[in-house]
Write an enzyme that holds these catalytic residues in place. Structure first.
Site, PDB file in Angstrom:
ATOM      1  N   LYS A  25       1.027  -1.076   0.052  1.00  0.00           N
ATOM      2  CA  LYS A  25      -0.213  -0.107  -0.119  1.00  0.00           C
ATOM      3  C   LYS A  25       0.779   1.414   0.057  1.00  0.00           C
ATOM      4  CE  LYS A  25      -4.263  -2.196   1.658  1.00  0.00           C
ATOM      5  NZ  LYS A  25      -3.659  -3.431   1.218  1.00  0.00           N
TER       6      LYS A  25
HETATM    7  C1  PLP Z   1      -4.224  -4.648   0.407  1.00  0.00           C
HETATM    8  C2  PLP Z   1      -3.156  -5.625   0.311  1.00  0.00           C
HETATM    9  C3  PLP Z   1      -3.313  -6.678  -0.855  1.00  0.00           C
HETATM   10  C4  PLP Z   1      -4.754  -6.684  -1.624  1.00  0.00           C
HETATM   11  O1  PLP Z   1      -4.837  -5.393  -2.390  1.00  0.00           O
HETATM   12  P1  PLP Z   1      -6.082  -5.157  -3.277  1.00  0.00           P
HETATM   13  O2  PLP Z   1      -6.203  -3.501  -3.236  1.00  0.00           O
HETATM   14  O3  PLP Z   1      -7.047  -5.805  -2.609  1.00  0.00           O
HETATM   15  O4  PLP Z   1      -5.759  -5.809  -4.834  1.00  0.00           O
HETATM   16  C5  PLP Z   1      -2.785  -7.685  -0.711  1.00  0.00           C
HETATM   17  N1  PLP Z   1      -1.751  -7.886   0.072  1.00  0.00           N
HETATM   18  C6  PLP Z   1      -1.278  -7.127   0.846  1.00  0.00           C
HETATM   19  C7  PLP Z   1      -0.236  -7.388   1.819  1.00  0.00           C
HETATM   20  C8  PLP Z   1      -2.093  -5.983   0.975  1.00  0.00           C
HETATM   21  O5  PLP Z   1      -1.883  -5.062   2.173  1.00  0.00           O
END
Ligand code: PLP
Length: 496
Positions: A111
């Site tokens: 993120k």
């Molecule tokens: C947020 C997140 C995801 C999934 O992201 P999407 O926006 O749902 O595609 C996968 N792995 C981690 C570690 C995350 O923090």
């Protein structure tokens, strides 16, 4: 100039700055632009580029009401020394395949790619010349998003951020990551309740007109959210798909124009949607594969055409993919249906009223021609972490392991490189990773980190390991009912 409108109607159009400022369209739809396919990035020009150069090219095309100078400043601030590698999103060969690491930012999760730049983009989208206007970001978090948002917004001019997390329902590392956050414009508060309670309360606060006018008049503050449907979170994620392709060109693994495919651990459909945007903009993407955990609502949809959230919710070892409503899927449906806003509005109405919708069979076939899917249960995740370490000496986290499992179940198409997106540093989940390797994992998360480090001769990122002794700044814990008053106080304090 690119214009954006809702996935559910074309009546109102906005610029990219307005879309980023507003977050969600007034009718509840998501902002999209119909000009994606008119942008074509030539694959050959991706070679020999730094991450920042690729970011400048891609963001410049999509967010074209920002000046080159505004984007350049944002990109420099977002993708600098806070990353543990100048490559930002390095591409590593693992066996015959590739892993694209998205977790080398300040909070060790994917993120960061979007949340390091979103605050800068938002701050530049504020009305010019009015220094008394500020945005306060309000977020309820089940763990990862809260910290990444705090880190991105900390000390960003014109912004403040308040994060609520459910007391006792996030991991030790996740809690410490949040309550030790530095910055004069950040607030972190535990609430007595679960994540859904906190999330509902935040939605109620956003809809509270009286509170909004109190904040506007009393503190010059407007509330906003930083969630993953914001255009300003989606667009920065398009960059790493192009950059990965450039890395393959630089490594001599492909020639310009050769196809590649991506495997993406996803829950909210945000990470993988960015890959679809890249394809629409000319990147030679042969196939995109969704990897789900046991909450496999997306995999079921891609298989049957029926999206149904009426199902048990599982708390798994990949918490950031434990999601039953995939908000960003709406954007894919919009593009795949050739911009049929009436259809999208009616599907989303079905979802709101019955928790379920079904797409027409022609549309499903079209989606399936590009998107594949698979999922992993927790035993398979654990086995994937174990096998990847044993076979390739590469340590992965439980989210990435869902993708690894799905990738290794499929067959490699002749000569087409496979790229797995890796979304978290394995040391964010030291207990699960340690257990998967058969290590003794008693004690604190930090003890688990040390055990993992000794056994694998790898190192925990210092931002995680140092949390054990970091100074705790925030100890507030309140009832759900006290949240509006907390937000009012935070806004007043931050603007005084
Ligand atoms: C947020 C997140 C995801 C999934 O992201 P999407 O926006 O749902 O595609 C996968 N792995 C981690 C570690 C995350 O923090």
């Amino acid at each position: 100039m690119k214009v954006f409108h809702s996935t559910r109607s074309t009546e109102q159009t906005v610029t990219s700055k307005q879309a980023i400022r507003q977050g969600i369209a007034p009718d509840g739809g998501l902002f999209v632009t119909d000009q994606l396919a008119s942008i074509q990035v030539a694959p050959a020009c991706l070679a020999g580029q730094t991450y920042r150069q690729t970011a400048a090219r891609i963001l410049g095309l999509l967010l074209d009401d920002y000046t080159a100078d505004e984007l350049d400043r944002s990109i420099r601030a977002a993708y600098g020394e806070q990353w543990s590698t100048p490559a930002i999103t390095p591409l590593t060969q693992v066996g015959d395949d590739y892993v694209l690491e998205l977790f080398n930012g300040p909070t060790s999760a994917f993120k960061d790619v979007a949340l390091q730049i979103l605050p800068r983009l938002m701050s530049q989208a504020l009305p010019q010349g009015d220094d008394d206007q500020r945005i306060m970001i309000l977020t309820a978090t089940s763990g990862d998003t809260g910290k990444a948002a705090l880190s991105g917004f900390a000390d960003t001019p014109g912004t403040g951020i308040t994060v609520f997390y459910p007391e006792g329902k996030v991991s030790q590392v996740q809690r410490l990551q949040m309550v030790t956050q530095a910055g004069s414009n950040v607030r972190v508060c535990a609430v007595r309740g679960n994540f859904d309670d906190a999330q509902s309360a935040v939605k109620t606060i956003f809809a509270d007109r009286e509170l909004a006018s109190t904040l506007a008049n009393g503190a010059g503050t407007a509330l906003s959210s930083a969630n993953s449907i914001n255009v300003g979170r989606l667009v920065p994620q398009v960059v790493y798909y192009f950059h990965a392709y450039g890395s393959l060109l630089d490594q001599g693994a492909i020639k310009a124009g050769d196809p590649v495919e991506f495997f993406v651990p996803t829950g909210n459909f945000g990470d993988i949607l960015a890959g679809y945007y890249a394809k629409m903009m000319g990147l030679p993407v042969e196939r995109l594969t969704v990897a789900s955990d046991r909450n496999k609502v997306l995999s079921d949809f891609l298989t049957s055409g029926v999206y149904d959230r009426n199902r048990p919710f599982y708390t798994t070892t990949s918490p950031s993919m434990d999601i039953l409503i995939s908000s960003n899927l709406e954007r894919m449906l919009y593009y795949m249906s050739d911009g049929d806003t009436k259809l999208i509005a009616s599907l989303m109405e079905d979802l709101a009223t019955t928790g379920r919708y079904q797409v027409p069979s022609g549309l499903l076939r079209r989606i399936q021609s590009l998107f594949a899917c698979g999922w992993a249960d927790e035993d398979e995740v654990s086995a994937a972490i174990h096998d990847c370490w044993q076979d390739h000496n590469y340590l992965m986290d439980p989210h990435t392991a869902c993708g690894y499992h799905v990738m290794n179940r499929g067959h490699r198409r002749d000569g087409i490189p496979r790229i797995l997106l890796s979304t978290a540093n394995p040391y964010k989940f030291p207990r699960v990773v340690g257990q998967s390797l058969g290590l003794a994992t008693q004690g604190s998360d930090f003890a688990c980190m040390d055990v993992l480090s000794d056994a694998t001769h790898t190192q925990a990122p210092s931002n995680l390991r140092n949390l054990e002794t970091a100074k705790v700044r925030f100890t507030d814990c309140i009832d759900i009912a006290e949240m509006p008053a907390y937000v009012r106080r935070a806004a007043m304090e931050m603007n005084s």
